[in-house]
Design a protein around this motif. Structure first.
Motif, PDB file in Angstrom:
ATOM      1  N   TYR A  99     -13.385  19.559  15.736  1.00  0.00           N
ATOM      2  CA  TYR A  99     -14.443  18.561  15.536  1.00  0.00           C
ATOM      3  C   TYR A  99     -13.842  17.197  15.220  1.00  0.00           C
ATOM      4  O   TYR A  99     -12.902  17.077  14.432  1.00  0.00           O
ATOM      5  CB  TYR A  99     -15.367  18.992  14.398  1.00  0.00           C
ATOM      6  CG  TYR A  99     -16.428  17.961  14.093  1.00  0.00           C
ATOM      7  CD1 TYR A  99     -17.527  17.822  14.918  1.00  0.00           C
ATOM      8  CD2 TYR A  99     -16.306  17.120  12.992  1.00  0.00           C
ATOM      9  CE1 TYR A  99     -18.498  16.870  14.652  1.00  0.00           C
ATOM     10  CE2 TYR A  99     -17.276  16.169  12.722  1.00  0.00           C
ATOM     11  CZ  TYR A  99     -18.364  16.046  13.556  1.00  0.00           C
ATOM     12  OH  TYR A  99     -19.320  15.103  13.297  1.00  0.00           O
ATOM     13  N   SER A 102     -15.365  10.805  14.844  1.00  0.00           N
ATOM     14  CA  SER A 102     -15.440   9.555  15.603  1.00  0.00           C
ATOM     15  C   SER A 102     -16.132   9.777  16.944  1.00  0.00           C
ATOM     16  O   SER A 102     -16.831   8.888  17.454  1.00  0.00           O
ATOM     17  CB  SER A 102     -14.058   8.938  15.794  1.00  0.00           C
ATOM     18  OG  SER A 102     -13.224   9.790  16.539  1.00  0.00           O
ATOM     19  N   ALA A 103     -15.985  10.930  17.555  1.00  0.00           N
ATOM     20  CA  ALA A 103     -16.693  11.242  18.798  1.00  0.00           C
ATOM     21  C   ALA A 103     -18.199  11.325  18.543  1.00  0.00           C
ATOM     22  O   ALA A 103     -19.007  10.886  19.369  1.00  0.00           O
ATOM     23  CB  ALA A 103     -16.168  12.548  19.400  1.00  0.00           C
ATOM     24  N   THR A 104     -18.585  11.879  17.399  1.00  0.00           N
ATOM     25  CA  THR A 104     -20.008  11.921  17.044  1.00  0.00           C
ATOM     26  C   THR A 104     -20.536  10.500  16.855  1.00  0.00           C
ATOM     27  O   THR A 104     -21.627  10.164  17.333  1.00  0.00           O
ATOM     28  CB  THR A 104     -20.216  12.745  15.764  1.00  0.00           C
ATOM     29  OG1 THR A 104     -19.771  14.077  16.020  1.00  0.00           O
ATOM     30  CG2 THR A 104     -21.663  12.758  15.330  1.00  0.00           C
ATOM     31  N   ALA A 106     -19.456   7.814  18.290  1.00  0.00           N
ATOM     32  CA  ALA A 106     -19.540   7.206  19.616  1.00  0.00           C
ATOM     33  C   ALA A 106     -20.802   7.660  20.341  1.00  0.00           C
ATOM     34  O   ALA A 106     -21.494   6.855  20.977  1.00  0.00           O
ATOM     35  CB  ALA A 106     -18.292   7.544  20.442  1.00  0.00           C
ATOM     36  N   ARG A 107     -21.136   8.963  20.257  1.00  0.00           N
ATOM     37  CA  ARG A 107     -22.370   9.468  20.883  1.00  0.00           C
ATOM     38  C   ARG A 107     -23.598   8.834  20.258  1.00  0.00           C
ATOM     39  O   ARG A 107     -24.551   8.473  20.951  1.00  0.00           O
ATOM     40  CB  ARG A 107     -22.433  10.990  20.774  1.00  0.00           C
ATOM     41  CG  ARG A 107     -21.571  11.726  21.779  1.00  0.00           C
ATOM     42  CD  ARG A 107     -21.897  13.205  21.859  1.00  0.00           C
ATOM     43  NE  ARG A 107     -21.778  13.903  20.597  1.00  0.00           N
ATOM     44  CZ  ARG A 107     -20.640  14.379  20.083  1.00  0.00           C
ATOM     45  NH1 ARG A 107     -19.503  14.216  20.739  1.00  0.00           N
ATOM     46  NH2 ARG A 107     -20.627  15.009  18.922  1.00  0.00           N
ATOM     47  N   LEU A 108     -23.603   8.696  18.926  1.00  0.00           N
ATOM     48  CA  LEU A 108     -24.736   8.068  18.236  1.00  0.00           C
ATOM     49  C   LEU A 108     -24.889   6.603  18.624  1.00  0.00           C
ATOM     50  O   LEU A 108     -26.000   6.118  18.869  1.00  0.00           O
ATOM     51  CB  LEU A 108     -24.576   8.209  16.720  1.00  0.00           C
ATOM     52  CG  LEU A 108     -24.673   9.620  16.171  1.00  0.00           C
ATOM     53  CD1 LEU A 108     -24.299   9.654  14.696  1.00  0.00           C
ATOM     54  CD2 LEU A 108     -26.085  10.187  16.376  1.00  0.00           C
ATOM     55  N   ARG A 109     -23.762   5.890  18.719  1.00  0.00           N
ATOM     56  CA  ARG A 109     -23.811   4.482  19.156  1.00  0.00           C
ATOM     57  C   ARG A 109     -24.356   4.374  20.564  1.00  0.00           C
ATOM     58  O   ARG A 109     -25.189   3.512  20.870  1.00  0.00           O
ATOM     59  CB  ARG A 109     -22.421   3.859  19.094  1.00  0.00           C
ATOM     60  CG  ARG A 109     -21.961   3.521  17.707  1.00  0.00           C
ATOM     61  CD  ARG A 109     -20.571   2.837  17.784  1.00  0.00           C
ATOM     62  NE  ARG A 109     -19.984   2.742  16.470  1.00  0.00           N
ATOM     63  CZ  ARG A 109     -20.222   1.743  15.619  1.00  0.00           C
ATOM     64  NH1 ARG A 109     -21.041   0.779  15.961  1.00  0.00           N
ATOM     65  NH2 ARG A 109     -19.629   1.729  14.447  1.00  0.00           N
ATOM     66  N   ALA A 110     -23.901   5.245  21.456  1.00  0.00           N
ATOM     67  CA  ALA A 110     -24.350   5.195  22.841  1.00  0.00           C
ATOM     68  C   ALA A 110     -25.836   5.501  22.950  1.00  0.00           C
ATOM     69  O   ALA A 110     -26.545   4.907  23.765  1.00  0.00           O
ATOM     70  CB  ALA A 110     -23.533   6.184  23.685  1.00  0.00           C
ATOM     71  N   ALA A 111     -26.319   6.417  22.127  1.00  0.00           N
ATOM     72  CA  ALA A 111     -27.731   6.795  22.167  1.00  0.00           C
ATOM     73  C   ALA A 111     -28.640   5.670  21.666  1.00  0.00           C
ATOM     74  O   ALA A 111     -29.811   5.611  22.051  1.00  0.00           O
ATOM     75  CB  ALA A 111     -27.959   8.063  21.349  1.00  0.00           C
ATOM     76  N   THR A 112     -28.128   4.819  20.816  1.00  0.00           N
ATOM     77  CA  THR A 112     -28.947   3.733  20.267  1.00  0.00           C
ATOM     78  C   THR A 112     -28.790   2.434  21.051  1.00  0.00           C
ATOM     79  O   THR A 112     -29.481   1.466  20.784  1.00  0.00           O
ATOM     80  CB  THR A 112     -28.619   3.487  18.783  1.00  0.00           C
ATOM     81  OG1 THR A 112     -27.249   3.120  18.651  1.00  0.00           O
ATOM     82  CG2 THR A 112     -28.922   4.714  17.952  1.00  0.00           C
TER      83      THR A 112
END
Length: 113
Positions: A99, A102-104, A106-112
């Motif tokens: 796990y 930082s990848a999580t 990045a996914r959250l930033r991309a989703a917003t």
């Protein structure tokens, strides 16, 4: 991926039913691969308020955690605790060994975006 059963127990009790619950719980965990990770210790509170104690039980996966909680063997002893110790319990997926937070992020930033 491991999963966890967490209980936040707000108060402790020395009722005989609680002692019997503790004596019997391991036999309900064994068929589902459950093992105590945290049990019987007061937490060191680093932020906020945390009345009571915490219990953490690890399972191989969320399905086994659900099967344990819903099992007739556990449901038979559960009132021995809930009748005498107020609290909350949850079942939650854990994260795998690789796990990366930082990848999580990045996914959250991309989703917003």
């Amino acid at each position: 991926m491991p999963a966890y059963a967490l209980a936040h127990l707000y108060e402790l009790s020395n009722h005989p039913d609680v002692f019997e619950y503790i004596e019997r719980i391991q036999s309900t965990l064994d068929p589902h691969g459950g093992r105590f990770v945290v049990h019987g210790v007061m937490p060191e509170v680093a932020e906020g308020e945390w009345p009571g104690t915490v219990v953490i039980i690890e399972f191989p996966d969320l399905e086994k955690a659900r099967a344990w909680y819903q099992s007739p063997a556990y449901q038979e002893i559960l009132p021995m605790r809930t009748d005498h110790i107020p609290g909350a319990a949850i079942l939650v997926d854990g994260v795998g060994p690789n796990y990366d937070a930082s990848a999580t992020a990045a996914r959250l930033r991309a989703a917003t975006a």
